[in-house]
Design a protein around this motif. Structure first.
Motif, mmCIF file in Angstrom:
data_model
loop_
_atom_site.group_PDB
_atom_site.id
_atom_site.type_symbol
_atom_site.label_atom_id
_atom_site.label_comp_id
_atom_site.label_asym_id
_atom_site.label_seq_id
_atom_site.Cartn_x
_atom_site.Cartn_y
_atom_site.Cartn_z
ATOM 1 N N GLN A 15 1.814 -4.675 7.865
ATOM 2 C CA GLN A 15 1.968 -4.046 6.812
ATOM 3 C C GLN A 15 1.776 -4.476 5.441
ATOM 4 N N GLN A 16 2.175 -5.828 5.111
ATOM 5 C CA GLN A 16 2.185 -6.529 4.202
ATOM 6 C C GLN A 16 0.508 -6.831 3.730
ATOM 7 N N GLN A 17 -0.402 -7.269 4.635
ATOM 8 C CA GLN A 17 -1.525 -7.642 4.497
ATOM 9 C C GLN A 17 -2.794 -6.007 4.980
ATOM 10 N N GLY A 18 -1.533 -5.116 4.625
ATOM 11 C CA GLY A 18 -2.605 -3.528 4.807
ATOM 12 C C GLY A 18 -4.065 -2.892 5.502
ATOM 13 N N TRP A 19 -2.513 -3.402 6.804
ATOM 14 C CA TRP A 19 -3.857 -3.077 8.195
ATOM 15 C C TRP A 19 -3.039 -2.244 9.091
ATOM 16 N N VAL A 37 1.080 0.762 8.429
ATOM 17 C CA VAL A 37 1.602 1.285 7.755
ATOM 18 C C VAL A 37 3.051 2.409 8.860
ATOM 19 N N ASP A 93 5.745 5.088 8.427
ATOM 20 C CA ASP A 93 7.314 5.311 7.391
ATOM 21 C C ASP A 93 7.389 6.470 8.055
ATOM 22 N N CYS A 128 -2.821 2.981 11.657
ATOM 23 C CA CYS A 128 -3.845 1.659 10.698
ATOM 24 C C CYS A 128 -4.154 2.315 9.662
ATOM 25 N N THR A 129 -4.139 1.779 8.930
ATOM 26 C CA THR A 129 -5.070 2.059 7.231
ATOM 27 C C THR A 129 -6.764 1.335 7.884
ATOM 28 N N TRP A 130 -7.163 2.694 7.295
ATOM 29 C CA TRP A 130 -9.155 2.607 7.040
ATOM 30 C C TRP A 130 -9.325 1.557 7.607
ATOM 31 N N ALA A 131 -9.221 0.133 7.396
ATOM 32 C CA ALA A 131 -9.492 -1.110 7.556
ATOM 33 C C ALA A 131 -8.944 -1.310 8.531
ATOM 34 N N GLY A 132 -7.700 -0.915 8.772
ATOM 35 C CA GLY A 132 -6.762 -1.715 9.898
ATOM 36 C C GLY A 132 -7.420 -1.017 11.205
#
Length: 414
Positions: A378-382, A384, A386, A392-396
């Motif tokens: 989560q901290q690396q942006g991959w 979420v 909540d 996943c984020t789009w990048a993940g």
């Protein structure tokens, strides 16, 4: 969700390692009778009350007659409630889809077509494959280039493919999906961009993108291994995937699953049931299933695989009502592992409600909200986590395979 499989093809494609057979003649009456009987048997064992979708896969199910499709649907409707608006998909090969034949399938009850795909409706038993591949599915493609089609061993031309899609859209507007393959040996960034442009001019409201996976034992894999054909570099593959996503989202498509894009709400109901870990029943040679045998008084979920070889499968169905070759009871941990591996492929991810159905004692927050691998991702942006759930984020999403081992390890520890 029943998944009837038609195992026969006219020829073997160079990249395909699925359970398909090329034979001089098919006894369709016998195959039809066995598909009907096995569907009835497995639906009775599952005691499913209502069916939301039916998916005819293969092989090449468009080689079966509309009468076979109609008979299977009649069997399903006789064993469970099949609503009038249930999604009924048929995978169709352009070389076996004249307008009159497609009209026959529509009359038999088919209301959604997937053009250019010759593949099982059920997902493979294994979790998604190699790390860092931007797309992890290896379903056969629709290509819009004759040279690519010849390399892949496909028997249709680009013109035939275009004609088939146009005919399908005319018969079932808004309910025709096309498939595109990228990462072919020697395929350039420019060639891929041209494929996308052509696809946007041809497509309906659903597109599936698949990165070519070189499967061991296939002719194409042997050519690449022998140096006859080049392998695209990983950075090019990632660029192709990202380019496609950008182009399709700009054209109004929702990227709702790693390999799938839909606009105007035309998501595949059947495939969503896999990714949400709903029950499904595999019918036919080599078909996979996941369901609870309530008809036997069981409360445990099983993974089932039907006998691969069609003649052997038919003999088993004729003698015992079904051709199940293997039955494995899935442990609670194995069910959660599948839910995680499949659910994270979608843009909605895994909702708290869906997780709670499989894990009433241990919440998503309790497993992944504590310090550990998931928190780091989560901290690396991959990733979420909540109020909506875990996704996943789009990048993940583009590198999901490289994230899953850490998440599965954290799940196993807890």
């Amino acid at each position: 969700a029943p998944c009837p499989q038609w195992p026969y093809c006219r020829k073997c494609c160079s990249y395909c390692n699925f359970n398909t057979y090329v034979v001089p003649a098919v006894d369709e009456a016998a195959m039809r009778a066995c598909l009907v009987r096995e569907a009835q048997t497995l639906l009775r064992l599952s005691q499913v009350h209502s069916v939301t979708s039916v998916f005819f896969g293969g092989g090449t199910p468009s080689l079966a007659s509309p009468a076979t499709v109609a008979a299977v649907l009649e069997a399903v409707a006789g064993a469970a409630h099949l609503p009038a608006d249930a999604e009924v998909t048929l995978e169709a090969n352009p070389s076996s889809t004249s307008t009159s034949r497609l009209a026959g399938f529509r009359a038999s009850g088919v209301n959604r077509l997937s053009i250019g795909v010759q593949v099982r409706g059920a997902l493979p038993a294994a979790a998604p494959a190699a790390p860092r591949d931007p797309v992890v599915t290896s379903l056969p493609p629709q290509s819009l280039d004759d040279a690519e089609l010849r390399m892949l061993g496909r028997e249709h031309t680009a013109a035939e493919a275009q004609k088939a899609v146009e005919a399908a859209r005319g018969l079932l507007p808004g309910r025709t999906s096309i498939d595109l393959l990228f990462g072919l040996p020697g395929q350039s960034r420019d060639a891929w961009a041209q494929r996308l442009e052509a696809a946007l001019g041809l497509c309906d409201n659903h597109i599936s993108l698949y990165q070519l996976t070189l499967e061991r034992g296939t002719a194409l894999a042997a050519q690449v291994r022998g140096g006859t054909l080049p392998t695209p570099p990983q950075d090019l593959l990632a660029d192709m995937y990202q380019t496609a996503r950008t182009v399709l989202v700009a054209a109004g498509f929702r990227h709702y699953e790693v390999s799938n894009f839909a606009r105007k709400g035309a998501l595949s109901t059947h495939n969503l049931s896999y990714w949400r870990s709903d029950q499904y029943i595999g019918v036919g040679p080599g078909a996979h299933g996941r369901f609870v045998l309530r008809g036997e008084g069981s409360h445990t979920r099983e993974a089932r695989v039907q006998t691969l070889e069609p003649v052997a499968w038919m003999k088993e169905v004729q003698s015992q009502g079904h051709g199940t070759r293997s039955r494995v009871v899935l442990s609670p941990l194995e069910q959660l592992e599948e839910l995680l591996s499949l659910g994270l492929r979608t843009d909605e991810g895994i909702t708290h409600e869906r997780w709670g159905y499989f894990s009433p004692q241990l919440s998503l927050q309790a497993v992944f909200g504590t310090p550990g691998e998931a928190q780091a991702l989560q901290q690396q942006g991959w990733l979420v986590l909540d109020s909506g759930g875990l996704r996943c984020t789009w990048a993940g999403l583009a590198v999901l395979d490289s994230l899953l081992p850490d998440l599965l390890w954290q799940l196993q520890r807890v």
